[in-house]
Design a protein around this motif. Sequence first.
Motif, PDB file in Angstrom:
ATOM      1  N   LEU A   1       0.826  -1.207   0.000  1.00 31.59           N
ATOM      2  CA  LEU A   1       0.000   0.000   0.000  1.00 31.59           C
ATOM      3  C   LEU A   1       0.863   1.261   0.000  1.00 31.59           C
ATOM      4  N   MET A   2       1.988   1.206   0.685  1.00 30.59           N
ATOM      5  CA  MET A   2       2.893   2.350   0.682  1.00 30.59           C
ATOM      6  C   MET A   2       3.507   2.538  -0.704  1.00 30.59           C
ATOM      7  N   ALA A   3       3.867   1.436  -1.340  1.00 24.33           N
ATOM      8  CA  ALA A   3       4.445   1.513  -2.682  1.00 24.33           C
ATOM      9  C   ALA A   3       3.444   2.052  -3.698  1.00 24.33           C
ATOM     10  N   GLN A   4       2.142   1.846  -3.443  1.00 23.25           N
ATOM     11  CA  GLN A   4       1.100   2.347  -4.343  1.00 23.25           C
ATOM     12  C   GLN A   4       0.722   3.795  -4.060  1.00 23.25           C
ATOM     13  N   GLY A   5       1.306   4.393  -3.033  1.00 26.31           N
ATOM     14  CA  GLY A   5       0.976   5.772  -2.692  1.00 26.31           C
ATOM     15  C   GLY A   5      -0.295   5.919  -1.890  1.00 26.31           C
ATOM     16  N   VAL A   6      -0.798   4.816  -1.368  1.00 23.54           N
ATOM     17  CA  VAL A   6      -2.010   4.875  -0.547  1.00 23.54           C
ATOM     18  C   VAL A   6      -1.657   5.256   0.881  1.00 23.54           C
ATOM     19  N   LEU A   7      -0.489   4.844   1.338  1.00 21.41           N
ATOM     20  CA  LEU A   7       0.039   5.225   2.636  1.00 21.41           C
ATOM     21  C   LEU A   7       1.299   6.053   2.430  1.00 21.41           C
ATOM     22  N   THR A   8       1.531   7.013   3.300  1.00 18.72           N
ATOM     23  CA  THR A   8       2.745   7.808   3.215  1.00 18.72           C
ATOM     24  C   THR A   8       3.891   7.073   3.903  1.00 18.72           C
ATOM     25  N   GLY A   9       5.093   7.503   3.583  1.00 17.72           N
ATOM     26  CA  GLY A   9       6.281   6.880   4.134  1.00 17.72           C
ATOM     27  C   GLY A   9       7.262   6.563   3.032  1.00 17.72           C
ATOM     28  N   GLU A  10       8.441   6.097   3.413  1.00 15.55           N
ATOM     29  CA  GLU A  10       9.474   5.748   2.449  1.00 15.55           C
ATOM     30  C   GLU A  10       9.197   4.349   1.908  1.00 15.55           C
ATOM     31  N   PRO A  11       8.768   4.240   0.651  1.00 19.27           N
ATOM     32  CA  PRO A  11       8.407   2.908   0.143  1.00 19.27           C
ATOM     33  C   PRO A  11       9.633   2.019  -0.031  1.00 19.27           C
ATOM     34  N   LEU A  12       9.447   0.748   0.240  1.00 16.45           N
ATOM     35  CA  LEU A  12      10.496  -0.226   0.031  1.00 16.45           C
ATOM     36  C   LEU A  12      10.566  -0.588  -1.452  1.00 16.45           C
ATOM     37  N   PRO A  13      11.737  -0.929  -1.950  1.00 14.48           N
ATOM     38  CA  PRO A  13      11.807  -1.435  -3.320  1.00 14.48           C
ATOM     39  C   PRO A  13      10.970  -2.718  -3.434  1.00 14.48           C
ATOM     40  N   ALA A  14      10.296  -2.863  -4.556  1.00 15.90           N
ATOM     41  CA  ALA A  14       9.447  -4.044  -4.734  1.00 15.90           C
ATOM     42  C   ALA A  14      10.319  -5.285  -4.830  1.00 15.90           C
ATOM     43  N   PRO A  15      10.120  -6.265  -3.941  1.00 15.27           N
ATOM     44  CA  PRO A  15      10.884  -7.511  -4.054  1.00 15.27           C
ATOM     45  C   PRO A  15      10.477  -8.264  -5.324  1.00 15.27           C
ATOM     46  N   LEU A  16      11.380  -9.081  -5.816  1.00 14.80           N
ATOM     47  CA  LEU A  16      11.047  -9.917  -6.959  1.00 14.80           C
ATOM     48  C   LEU A  16      10.142 -11.058  -6.510  1.00 14.80           C
ATOM     49  N   PRO A  17       9.148 -11.427  -7.311  1.00 10.53           N
ATOM     50  CA  PRO A  17       8.335 -12.602  -6.968  1.00 10.53           C
ATOM     51  C   PRO A  17       9.175 -13.865  -7.063  1.00 10.53           C
ATOM     52  N   PRO A  18       8.818 -14.894  -6.300  1.00 11.50           N
ATOM     53  CA  PRO A  18       9.610 -16.129  -6.315  1.00 11.50           C
ATOM     54  C   PRO A  18       9.665 -16.807  -7.674  1.00 11.50           C
ATOM     55  N   ASN A  19       8.592 -16.682  -8.463  1.00 16.71           N
ATOM     56  CA  ASN A  19       8.516 -17.350  -9.757  1.00 16.71           C
ATOM     57  C   ASN A  19       7.878 -16.418 -10.774  1.00 16.71           C
ATOM     58  N   PRO A  20       8.192 -16.582 -12.050  1.00 19.56           N
ATOM     59  CA  PRO A  20       7.546 -15.745 -13.076  1.00 19.56           C
ATOM     60  C   PRO A  20       6.073 -16.110 -13.210  1.00 19.56           C
ATOM     61  N   PRO A  21       5.249 -15.204 -13.761  1.00 24.96           N
ATOM     62  CA  PRO A  21       3.831 -15.528 -13.969  1.00 24.96           C
ATOM     63  C   PRO A  21       3.663 -16.630 -14.998  1.00 24.96           C
ATOM     64  N   THR A  22       2.574 -17.354 -14.872  1.00 26.13           N
ATOM     65  CA  THR A  22       2.230 -18.403 -15.831  1.00 26.13           C
ATOM     66  C   THR A  22       0.762 -18.254 -16.197  1.00 26.13           C
ATOM     67  N   PRO A  23       0.356 -18.780 -17.351  1.00 27.47           N
ATOM     68  CA  PRO A  23      -1.051 -18.636 -17.750  1.00 27.47           C
ATOM     69  C   PRO A  23      -1.965 -19.522 -16.917  1.00 27.47           C
ATOM     70  N   LEU A  24      -3.128 -18.996 -16.574  1.00 17.33           N
ATOM     71  CA  LEU A  24      -4.118 -19.820 -15.881  1.00 17.33           C
ATOM     72  C   LEU A  24      -4.500 -21.021 -16.736  1.00 17.33           C
ATOM     73  N   GLU A  25      -4.474 -20.833 -18.055  1.00 18.48           N
ATOM     74  CA  GLU A  25      -4.740 -21.954 -18.960  1.00 18.48           C
ATOM     75  C   GLU A  25      -3.667 -23.044 -18.857  1.00 18.48           C
ATOM     76  N   GLY A  26      -2.541 -22.717 -18.226  1.00 14.61           N
ATOM     77  CA  GLY A  26      -1.450 -23.667 -18.115  1.00 14.61           C
ATOM     78  C   GLY A  26      -1.453 -24.490 -16.850  1.00 14.61           C
ATOM     79  N   VAL A  27      -2.503 -24.391 -16.036  1.00 11.53           N
ATOM     80  CA  VAL A  27      -2.566 -25.209 -14.815  1.00 11.53           C
ATOM     81  C   VAL A  27      -2.860 -26.659 -15.188  1.00 11.53           C
ATOM     82  N   ALA A  28      -1.969 -27.542 -14.787  1.00  6.29           N
ATOM     83  CA  ALA A  28      -2.165 -28.979 -14.992  1.00  6.29           C
ATOM     84  C   ALA A  28      -2.836 -29.559 -13.758  1.00  6.29           C
ATOM     85  N   CYS A  29      -3.994 -30.178 -13.951  1.00  6.88           N
ATOM     86  CA  CYS A  29      -4.758 -30.771 -12.846  1.00  6.88           C
ATOM     87  C   CYS A  29      -4.485 -32.274 -12.806  1.00  6.88           C
ATOM     88  N   ILE A  30      -4.023 -32.752 -11.669  1.00 10.95           N
ATOM     89  CA  ILE A  30      -3.799 -34.187 -11.482  1.00 10.95           C
ATOM     90  C   ILE A  30      -5.103 -34.791 -10.969  1.00 10.95           C
TER      91      ILE A  30
END
Length: 361
Positions: A254-283
């Motif tokens: 919320l701070m990074a979006q400017g909704v809260l004031t304060g010194e925003p933290l750098p956005a951490p990298l997500p653990p994994n890249p995005p994948t398509p929802l169509e790519g979910v394999a159901c066992i």
Amino acid sequence: MICQQHDLPGLVPGTRHTFNSYHFGQDGGGPHVYLQAGLHADELPGVLLLHRLRRELTVLEQAGRVAGRITLVPMCNPLGMAQHWQGQHHGRFESDSGENFNRHYPDLSERAAQLCREGQLPPRAALRQALAELPQRTALDGLRHALTDMALQADMVLDVHCDSEAVLHLYGNHRHAAEAAVLAGFMQAGATLLCDEAGGMSFDDAVVQNWLRLERQLAQPLPVPFAVTLELRGVADVDDSLAARDSDSLLAWLMAQGVLTGEPLPAPLPPNPPTPLEGVACIVAPHGGVVVYQVPVGRQVQAGTRLAYLLDPLSGERTPLVASHDGYYYARVAGRLVCAGAEVAYIATPHALRQGQLLSA
């Protein structure tokens, strides 16, 4: 903070249902974020998280640190919260209609486009007016109306759910791939599942689809709100330490979006890249039995990896359940007794494997 009580029509005379929304900040200072939890009323990690977030936002508002607007609905579905039979809570489907509480939100775009052309209403006001014109015959209609109206006023919408057993993950739209990556980084979401349209008009997807369809009908670019479903692990993960961690992550976002004031933290990298929802394999379970998991969720797996076995308790036969594709194993069902044909486990892969309705019932 302003607390607003929302009253829903009772199912029978002498009954009523209510829920509260909490409003922080004011227009003009920054973006408007809408957060709700408990739409599937038996998914409670988000209820705990937003309860905690409400307390923290109250302190921040008193300190003058709310720059934008925040609408918070920690327990948004009183209908589902009340559905108990013989000691069991059933919060996913509405008992009267059998409808999923998180499906069938209205398509307002055609009427909204008409209102934009005829009355020269701005798009947001036209969508809200189109919603206001819909009949509310049932308590479920009233719930959908109240939640949709609040979400249509926001620039960002987070619908907080949880899975059966899972790592934290989120669903979003390709339109907002960059925004989803930022949120996934702050929340450390193991999987980010994106699509153009999920099917079924779930809450967050309906918000986006209404704006996208209106954009196409008006043939002009619109500020389509960023809307996602945030899945807070599994149903049993109702835990103060997890809620504290997630609350800190949301406040940093919320701070990074400017909704809260304060010194925003750098956005951490997500653990994994995005994948398509169509790519979910159901066992899928090839027969009924007792599923015994052998690999924890939250791991990259290769095709052929044995995730579990299915025990036939009469014959003693064990049927291996193996990964059908390489990918990130992010979720599985909590119930250990499964029927033939039941989906048991889910792997996020980078390639489209299916189409049409992309969400389960």
